[in-house]
Every structure is written in structure tokens, then in C-alpha cells.
Design a protein around this motif. Sequence first.
Motif, short mmCIF file in Angstrom:
data_model
loop_
_atom_site.label_atom_id
_atom_site.label_comp_id
_atom_site.label_asym_id
_atom_site.label_seq_id
_atom_site.Cartn_x
_atom_site.Cartn_y
_atom_site.Cartn_z
N GLY A 303 51.80 13.00 -1.65
CA GLY A 303 52.64 12.03 -2.36
C GLY A 303 52.02 11.51 -3.64
N ASN A 304 50.81 11.94 -3.95
CA ASN A 304 50.14 11.47 -5.17
C ASN A 304 50.31 12.53 -6.26
OD1 ASN A 304 48.42 10.66 -7.17
ND2 ASN A 304 46.64 10.33 -5.83
N ARG A 305 51.00 12.20 -7.34
CA ARG A 305 51.30 13.20 -8.38
C ARG A 305 50.40 13.02 -9.60
NH1 ARG A 305 56.79 14.72 -6.44
NH2 ARG A 305 56.17 15.11 -4.31
N ALA A 306 49.23 12.38 -9.42
CA ALA A 306 48.36 12.14 -10.58
C ALA A 306 47.43 13.32 -10.87
CB ALA A 306 47.54 10.87 -10.35
N HIS A 307 47.67 14.45 -10.21
CA HIS A 307 46.83 15.63 -10.48
C HIS A 307 47.12 16.17 -11.89
CE1 HIS A 307 50.42 18.04 -10.13
NE2 HIS A 307 50.71 17.39 -9.01
N LEU A 308 46.26 17.11 -12.33
CA LEU A 308 46.41 17.64 -13.69
C LEU A 308 47.00 19.06 -13.70
CD1 LEU A 308 43.07 16.34 -15.25
CD2 LEU A 308 45.33 15.27 -15.25
N ALA A 309 47.58 19.48 -12.58
CA ALA A 309 48.09 20.87 -12.52
C ALA A 309 49.13 21.15 -13.60
CB ALA A 309 48.70 21.14 -11.14
N TRP A 310 49.87 20.13 -14.04
CA TRP A 310 50.85 20.33 -15.11
C TRP A 310 50.25 19.92 -16.46
CZ3 TRP A 310 54.39 22.73 -12.39
CH2 TRP A 310 54.79 22.27 -11.14
N SER A 311 48.95 19.67 -16.51
CA SER A 311 48.27 19.11 -17.69
C SER A 311 48.69 17.64 -17.84
CB SER A 311 48.58 19.92 -18.94
OG SER A 311 47.85 19.41 -20.04
N ALA A 312 48.42 17.06 -19.01
CA ALA A 312 48.79 15.66 -19.30
C ALA A 312 48.82 15.51 -20.82
CB ALA A 312 47.74 14.72 -18.69
N GLY A 313 49.32 14.38 -21.30
CA GLY A 313 49.37 14.17 -22.75
C GLY A 313 50.55 14.88 -23.39
N PRO A 314 50.49 15.09 -24.71
CA PRO A 314 51.68 15.61 -25.41
C PRO A 314 52.09 17.01 -25.00
CG PRO A 314 49.81 15.28 -26.94
CD PRO A 314 49.41 14.70 -25.63
N HIS A 315 51.15 17.81 -24.45
CA HIS A 315 51.50 19.19 -24.08
C HIS A 315 51.79 19.35 -22.59
CE1 HIS A 315 50.74 21.18 -27.97
NE2 HIS A 315 49.91 20.16 -28.14
N VAL A 316 51.96 18.23 -21.88
CA VAL A 316 52.23 18.34 -20.43
C VAL A 316 53.42 19.26 -20.18
CG1 VAL A 316 53.78 16.32 -20.33
CG2 VAL A 316 52.43 16.94 -18.32
N CYS A 317 53.38 20.02 -19.08
CA CYS A 317 54.44 21.00 -18.80
C CYS A 317 55.82 20.34 -18.83
CB CYS A 317 54.21 21.64 -17.44
SG CYS A 317 55.47 22.85 -17.03
N PRO A 318 56.73 20.85 -19.65
CA PRO A 318 58.06 20.24 -19.73
C PRO A 318 59.00 20.71 -18.62
CG PRO A 318 57.88 22.02 -21.32
CD PRO A 318 56.57 21.97 -20.59
N ALA A 319 58.52 21.57 -17.71
CA ALA A 319 59.42 22.15 -16.71
C ALA A 319 58.98 21.81 -15.29
CB ALA A 319 59.48 23.67 -16.90
N GLN A 320 58.23 20.71 -15.14
CA GLN A 320 57.68 20.39 -13.81
C GLN A 320 58.75 20.32 -12.73
OE1 GLN A 320 55.28 16.77 -13.95
NE2 GLN A 320 55.02 17.15 -16.13
N GLY A 321 59.86 19.63 -13.05
CA GLY A 321 60.91 19.44 -12.05
C GLY A 321 61.48 20.78 -11.59
N SER A 322 61.82 21.63 -12.55
CA SER A 322 62.38 22.95 -12.20
C SER A 322 61.33 23.78 -11.47
CB SER A 322 62.81 23.70 -13.47
OG SER A 322 63.84 23.02 -14.11
N ALA A 323 60.08 23.71 -11.94
CA ALA A 323 59.03 24.55 -11.34
C ALA A 323 58.83 24.16 -9.88
CB ALA A 323 57.73 24.40 -12.12
N ARG A 324 58.85 22.86 -9.60
CA ARG A 324 58.64 22.41 -8.22
C ARG A 324 59.86 22.76 -7.36
NH1 ARG A 324 54.80 18.22 -5.73
NH2 ARG A 324 55.73 18.09 -3.69
N LEU A 325 61.04 22.61 -7.95
CA LEU A 325 62.26 22.94 -7.20
C LEU A 325 62.26 24.43 -6.81
CD1 LEU A 325 65.14 22.04 -6.25
CD2 LEU A 325 65.97 22.81 -8.46
N ILE A 326 61.91 25.28 -7.76
CA ILE A 326 61.91 26.73 -7.48
C ILE A 326 60.95 27.03 -6.33
CG2 ILE A 326 61.27 29.00 -8.42
CD1 ILE A 326 62.17 27.90 -11.22
N ALA A 327 59.75 26.45 -6.38
CA ALA A 327 58.76 26.72 -5.33
C ALA A 327 59.24 26.18 -3.99
CB ALA A 327 57.42 26.12 -5.71
N THR A 328 59.80 24.96 -3.99
CA THR A 328 60.24 24.35 -2.73
C THR A 328 61.32 25.20 -2.06
OG1 THR A 328 59.85 22.18 -3.70
CG2 THR A 328 61.18 22.22 -1.71
N VAL A 329 62.32 25.58 -2.85
CA VAL A 329 63.44 26.33 -2.26
C VAL A 329 62.99 27.72 -1.82
CG1 VAL A 329 65.77 27.21 -2.69
CG2 VAL A 329 65.09 25.00 -3.66
#
Length: 431
Positions: A303-329
Motif C-alpha cells: 500500500g506504500n507507493r513512495a517507491h521510485l519504480a516510476w522515477s520521480a520529478g519532472p520525468h516521472v512515468c506518465p503512464a503509471q495508472g495504465s501500466a499498473r492496470l495492464i499488469a493487474t488484469v
Amino acid sequence: MRRLGTVVPVELAPGVDASMVIGYETALRVLRDPGTFSKDPRRWRALAEGTVGPDSPVMPMMEYRPSCMFTEGEEHRRRRAVVEDSLSRVDPIALRGYVEDTADTLIDRFQEAGEADLLGQYAAALPLLVLTRMIGCPAAYGERLFIAMTAIFEAGSDAKRAHGEALQCLNELVAFKRANPGPDVISWMMAHPVAVTDEELVHELSVLFGAGTEPEQNLIANALRLLLSDDRFAGRLSGGSLPIDDALDEVLWKDPPMANYCVHFPVHDVVLDGVRLRKGDPVIISMAAANNDPAQSSHQIVGNRAHLAWSAGPHVCPAQGSARLIATVAIEKLLDRLPDVELAVPGAELKWRPGPFHRALAALPVHFPPVQDLKDENSVWPGEIPGDSPRSTVGPAPRSSATEVVAPSPGTPESGGWSLWNRLVGRWRSR
Ligand code: HEM
């Protein structure tokens, strides 16, 4: 490495030196300070001085391209808006449907065998097939891009040639989509108020294909490995999405799909945690090491989403929601269809693929009670008409009357469907 500090010297490929950030707080400082740490590889000193050559196998992952990934400031904001705005128009319900269709189709192909390599036959094929539907790319281009991206991420001797092949294919794809627009991500990027040139589009699409396939397959495969090998999940696998969410959080913290990446170049000499970094010398972030930094204040993972797997700052992954949805389904579907699936070898014997950047399994062999296939073996890909134009993201794509550029058919007359899947799996297995 921890004994050396939070910033340590590494060699990414023969003769390619870099400093790697392995501390969590230090990584965040770099990622959030674009005024000091630039993403633009045109600042790379060793490249300018010729001590790193253009043929180095890490070049396709590290060299400058006119895309949001490798630019800064106003130019980055402009390019990122095109990508982010267009991705944000993807309907999550439609996306869930693409993943379910694709997953069903892939599972149909091996369910009777009672055994499978979930990497080559599932996790490697699914993200590409979903992405091509999501962005409106005919499957035949997708196949060529998938083969090229795999070689680029491995950063081996074939990476340079593969990069040339990817650019050639993307040029053809852009010409095709200009002539055949539809309600899909590529067409939305083309029509965005920030007018992008064809050359810019080619490079933005190269980032989308790179980011949207290889890391996604690794998230799916690494989470499946965890779910199938760790006793904590035993007996919980048919209990809905909770264990899957937990496994994804754990993988994103402990085994992030991009283990080391987000290369930055100091714009001036700077001292970082006592280490002097010279202007233009590459600084790479180890998301794997930073996430697992023992000095980190929180060790709560679920439940802790403070990891850096999507990076952070201005170049943070813009597709996190879709990427997680694809993996979950994708994982939900697999466990739903094959509830008694088990690893065919002990988890500790699984092999990892080479490469300085990714955390990628070489294979994920499993067995399960065979399931009788009641579907028509010769059916085409769901909704796909061989040789037809690409399907849209939100509905049927209008066919353009300007049809000088037609969908390609490399190798065979079909543009997608089963043939794409068969070729992908065949090539993956022959690697
Ligand atoms: C599990 C899957 C994914 C992971 C782990 C991941 C991770 C990342 C990371 C670490 C970055 C920062 C790279 C850097 O700064 O050098 C990034 C950037 C990016 N990702 Fe993702 N990503 C994933 C899926 C996707 C997907 C599915 C897409 C699009 C379809 C996507 C599009 C992008 C783009 C366009 C950027 C560049 C953003 C910028 O530079 O402003 N990613 N991703």
C-alpha cells in the motif's frame, strides 16, 4: 556498494563509466533538481570527447533523441504535454477489455498443454499486443518494434542495428497514421495543439514502445514469479485482486522492472553526498538499490507507493495508472483461468537476462492441469480482420479515403492476429 556510500562508481558497458546513486533520499534529490541534473545526453562529456564511441551497446538507451525523455525545461514541458494529454484520453474500461481479450487469447493457445513459459508465451507478448491496440498501431509494425526493443534493452552487440530498424519502422508507421488517422493515441498526438513534426513523433513513439513493452513485461513476470514462489501468497491466489496488488507493490519496491536508469548529466561540477561529480559525466539512478536503502525511514511496502519504480520529478512515468492496470488484469486473468498453476522449477533456479538497466527474467516455466480448449483453433485475433486497418482505442477507426500509405505485411499477408503471436513466440524461443 553500500560501504562506499550513496553514490558509487560503475561501468555500464566496457569503457562507459558512470556514478550510480544507491541512496533513496539522494536519488530523490537528483530526480527533483533538473536545474543541476539534466536529462539531455548532449551534455555527455565522454561522448563529446570521443572516449565513448557511437557504437557502444548502451547508446540506444542513453543517446539524445528529440523526445520528452531526453529534454529539459520548456522543451520538455511542450513534448511531455503531447504524450501525457494523449495517454490520458485512453479509456481505462476499454483498456481493461483489451487486456482481458489479449490474455484470453494467449491463454487459449497454451491451456491444453498443461505447461508453458509464462514469459515467452504470455508476459512478453501481452504488453505489445495491448499497446498496439491502445495507441492505434497496426500489429505488423508492432512485431518489428517488439523484436528491436528487446535487443535495445539487452544493450548487447545487436543494439545499434536494432535501433536503426526501430527508427525505420516508426517512420513508416508515422506516414501510415498521417494517412489513416483514427480515435487513438498516435492520432491524438498528431492532432495535439502543440504541433509536432514527423521526426519528433518518431522519437516520442520510440519512447512509448520502449517504455510500454519491456518494463511492462518485467512487471508482469516478476510479480507472477513472486506470487508463485513465495509461501506468503500460497492459498491466496484465487482470492481476488488483493494478493495481486500486494505482489505488485512488493515488486515495484524490491524488483523494479527498470532496476537502474534515469540517466542524468550534471550541468556543472557538483558535490553529491561527498562525491565530486564532473559536469557532463553520467549519473544513473539505481531504483532497485534506492528502494531498498536500509537508511529509508519507512519499511512498509504494501500500500506504500513512495517507491521510485516510476522515477520521480519532472520525468516521472506518465503512464503509471495504465501500466499498473495492464499488469493487474493480466495477472488476474491468468490466475482466474489457471488457478492451479505452479512453477515448474524452484524459484531460486530461475535465470535473469543480461543488461545493465532492466530486471528481466529469461523464462518463467510453469505447469498446471491441462484445460480442454473449446474454441475454434483457426479463429483470428479478437476483432481483427487480417489485412485490415488498425483498430481504434475507443471504437471503430474511420477509414481514410487517402490510402496511398497502406498497412504493411512483413513476411506474411496478414497484418496481425494469430500470426503475430506465433511469430513473437517463435522468435522469443529461438533467442
Ligand atoms: C511497468 C511498466 C513501466 C515502468 C516500470 C515504467 C517506468 C518508467 C521510468 C522509470 C521512467 C523514467 C525514465 C527516465 O527518466 O529516464 C518512465 C518514463 C516514461 N514512461 Fe514509463 N514505465 C512503464 C510503463 C510505461 C507505459 C505503458 C508507457 C506508455 C504507454 C510509458 C511511458 C513513459 C514515458 C513517455 C516516459 C518519459 C516521460 C518523460 O521523460 O517525461 N511507461 N517510465
